[in-house]
Design a protein around this motif. Structure first.
Motif, short mmCIF file in Angstrom:
data_model
loop_
_atom_site.label_atom_id
_atom_site.label_comp_id
_atom_site.label_asym_id
_atom_site.label_seq_id
_atom_site.Cartn_x
_atom_site.Cartn_y
_atom_site.Cartn_z
N VAL A 6 8.25 42.68 -31.02
CA VAL A 6 6.84 42.89 -30.72
C VAL A 6 6.56 42.26 -29.36
CG1 VAL A 6 4.46 42.35 -31.35
CG2 VAL A 6 6.12 42.92 -33.14
N LEU A 7 5.93 43.04 -28.48
CA LEU A 7 5.51 42.54 -27.18
C LEU A 7 3.99 42.39 -27.18
CD1 LEU A 7 5.85 41.97 -24.08
CD2 LEU A 7 5.64 44.45 -23.74
N THR A 8 3.50 41.21 -26.83
CA THR A 8 2.07 41.00 -26.69
C THR A 8 1.75 40.69 -25.24
OG1 THR A 8 2.31 38.66 -27.31
CG2 THR A 8 1.73 40.23 -29.06
N VAL A 9 0.65 41.27 -24.75
CA VAL A 9 0.28 41.15 -23.34
C VAL A 9 -1.21 40.86 -23.23
CG1 VAL A 9 0.00 42.42 -21.17
CG2 VAL A 9 2.12 42.65 -22.48
N THR A 10 -1.55 39.89 -22.41
CA THR A 10 -2.93 39.62 -22.00
C THR A 10 -2.94 39.50 -20.49
OG1 THR A 10 -3.39 38.42 -24.05
CG2 THR A 10 -4.90 38.07 -22.21
N CYS A 11 -3.83 40.24 -19.83
CA CYS A 11 -3.84 40.20 -18.37
C CYS A 11 -5.14 40.81 -17.82
CB CYS A 11 -2.63 40.94 -17.79
SG CYS A 11 -2.61 42.70 -18.15
N PRO A 12 -5.40 40.62 -16.53
CA PRO A 12 -6.52 41.34 -15.93
C PRO A 12 -6.29 42.85 -16.00
CG PRO A 12 -5.75 39.57 -14.50
CD PRO A 12 -4.73 39.72 -15.58
N LEU A 48 2.67 45.95 -28.53
CA LEU A 48 3.63 47.04 -28.71
C LEU A 48 4.73 46.58 -29.66
CD1 LEU A 48 4.13 48.31 -25.03
CD2 LEU A 48 2.62 49.27 -26.78
N ALA A 49 4.93 47.32 -30.73
CA ALA A 49 6.11 47.11 -31.58
C ALA A 49 7.15 48.13 -31.15
CB ALA A 49 5.74 47.30 -33.05
N PHE A 50 8.40 47.69 -31.06
CA PHE A 50 9.44 48.61 -30.60
C PHE A 50 10.79 48.23 -31.19
CE2 PHE A 50 9.15 45.15 -27.54
CZ PHE A 50 10.45 44.83 -27.23
N ARG A 51 11.71 49.18 -31.15
CA ARG A 51 13.07 48.92 -31.60
C ARG A 51 14.03 49.13 -30.43
NH1 ARG A 51 12.26 54.07 -34.50
NH2 ARG A 51 13.51 55.68 -33.47
N ALA A 52 15.08 48.32 -30.41
CA ALA A 52 16.06 48.37 -29.32
C ALA A 52 17.35 48.99 -29.81
CB ALA A 52 16.33 46.97 -28.79
N GLU A 53 17.91 49.87 -29.00
CA GLU A 53 19.19 50.50 -29.34
C GLU A 53 20.34 49.49 -29.27
OE1 GLU A 53 19.66 53.62 -30.33
OE2 GLU A 53 17.53 54.10 -30.21
N ASP A 54 20.22 48.53 -28.37
CA ASP A 54 21.25 47.52 -28.20
C ASP A 54 21.08 46.44 -29.26
OD1 ASP A 54 23.04 45.57 -27.43
OD2 ASP A 54 22.25 45.32 -25.39
#
Length: 282
Positions: A6-12, A48-54
Motif C-alpha cells: 500500500v502506498l500512501t501519499v500526502t502532498c500539495p 494505492l494498493a498494488f501487487r508486485a510481480e517481483d
C-alpha cells in the motif's frame, strides 16, 4: 506469488501526481488493485494498493526508489507491506466491552494485527486477557505517580515495538508528553458523538438534555481533550422512555463497532491526517 503493498501519499496538489505515480509502479512491474484520491484545499491525498510481480522486492526498496518522485512533488509518501501485521498495545480501565470486542475480532482473524499486550490501571481484566494468552500489565496510577506510570507505558510501547496504541475505554487523560510521543498512532474511543458531551459521563449528560440520538467517536489522541482528529462516528436513535442506564448499554454497542472500524482502517493505512481532520478511504 505476488507481494502486496500500500502506498500512501500526502502532498500539495498539482498536475501530474497520479500519472507519475502510476508510471513509477508500471516501471517497477506493479499492478494497481485499489485506488483512492482526494483533493482538499491545496492538498492532495492518495492511497494505492498494488501487487508486485517481483516476489523479492521489499517495501523499503520501493520507498527508496520512489524517493526522487516524492521530493519532486513535495510528498510525504510511505510504502507499506500489506503482509506485515501491525503491532498493537491496548489500554483499558474497568469497562471491558471494547476490549472484549477487539480481542474477539483478533482471535477469529477479522483484525489482522499482533496484540503485544494489554495494559490497565486496574486489575479487573487480568483473567480475561491471560485466558487469551496475552501479557497483562497492571500499572495503577495516581496524581503523584502519573509521570512514572506513563514512562512505564512508553517503555512497553517501545519494548513491544507497538505501531498503534488503542485506548479501549482507558479512563485516564494522557499527559501532553505522552500524547506527543504517540502522535498519529494512538486511537481513543469516546462514548459520545463529539463535539457534544465531552468529559465524564456523557450518556448521563445526554439523558439530562433529552437527546434523540446517542453516539460514539473514535479519534486520534492529542493534547486537546476529546478534540483529536475524528476517524469514525456512529449513532443510535433513542427516545424519552430510555433511562440513562439504557443509553449506556446501547452506547456500548456503538462504541465497539466504531472503535473496531477505526482500528481496522488505521492498520489498513486508510486514514491520512490533514491537520485537525482525517481523510478516510473506507
Amino acid at each position: 506469488m505476488h507481494r502486496r503493498f500500500v502506498l500512501t501519499v500526502t502532498c500539495p496538489d498539482r498536475i501530474g501526481i497520479v500519472a507519475v505515480t502510476a508510471g513509477f509502479l508500471a516501471t517497477h512491474r506493479c499492478s494497481i488493485t485499489e485506488a483512492h484520491q482526494h483533493h482538499e484545499g491545496d492538498g492532495f491525498f492518495m492511497r494505492l494498493a498494488f501487487r508486485a510481480e517481483d516476489a523479492a522486492i521489499t517495501a523499503a526498496a520501493l520507498e527508496a526508489a520512489f524517493a526522487p518522485v516524492a521530493r519532486e512533488f513535495a510528498m510525504t509518501a510511505r510504502v507499506h507491506d500489506a503482509a506485515r501485521r501491525p503491532r498493537v498495545l491496548i489500554l483499558v480501565s474497568r469497562f471491558g466491552h471494547c476490549l472484549f470486542d477487539l480481542l474477539h475480532r483478533w482471535r477469529n482473524g477479522q483484525l489482522a494485527v499482533d496484540v503485544v499486550g494489554v495494559l490497565s490501571n486496574h486489575d479487573d481484566m487480568r483473567s480475561f486477557v491471560e485466558w487469551n494468552g496475552l501479557p497483562f500489565h497492571h500499572l495503577p496510577v495516581t496524581a503523584e505517580t502519573k509521570a512514572t506510570q506513563e514512562a512505564a507505558i512508553l517503555r512497553l510501547v517501545e519494548d513491544g515495538q507497538a505501531d498503534l496504541v488503542v485506548l479501549a475505554r482507558y479512563m485516564q487523560i494522557l499527559s501532553p508528553a505522552l500524547c506527543a510521543a504517540l502522535a498519529g498512532r494512538c486511537i481513543n474511543i469516546h462514548h459520545s458523538f463529539l463535539p457534544s458531551f465531552k468529559g465524564a459521563k456523557p450518556y448521563h449528560q445526554a439523558h439530562r438534555r433529552g437527546v434523540k440520538i446517542i453516539g460514539a467517536t473514535a479519534h486520534y489522541v492529542t493534547t486537546d481533550l476529546d478534540e483529536g482528529p475524528i476517524i469514525e462516528q456512529d449513532v443510535r436513535r433513542v427516545n424519552h422512555a430510555r433511562s440513562a442506564d439504557d443509553l449506556v448499554t446501547l452506547g456500548q454497542e456503538v462504541e465497539c463497532a466504531v472503535l473496531a472500524r477505526a482500528v481496522q482502517w488505521h492498520v489498513d493505512h486508510r486514514v491520512l491526517l490533514n491537520g485537525q481532520q482525517t481523510i478516510v478511504f473506507d
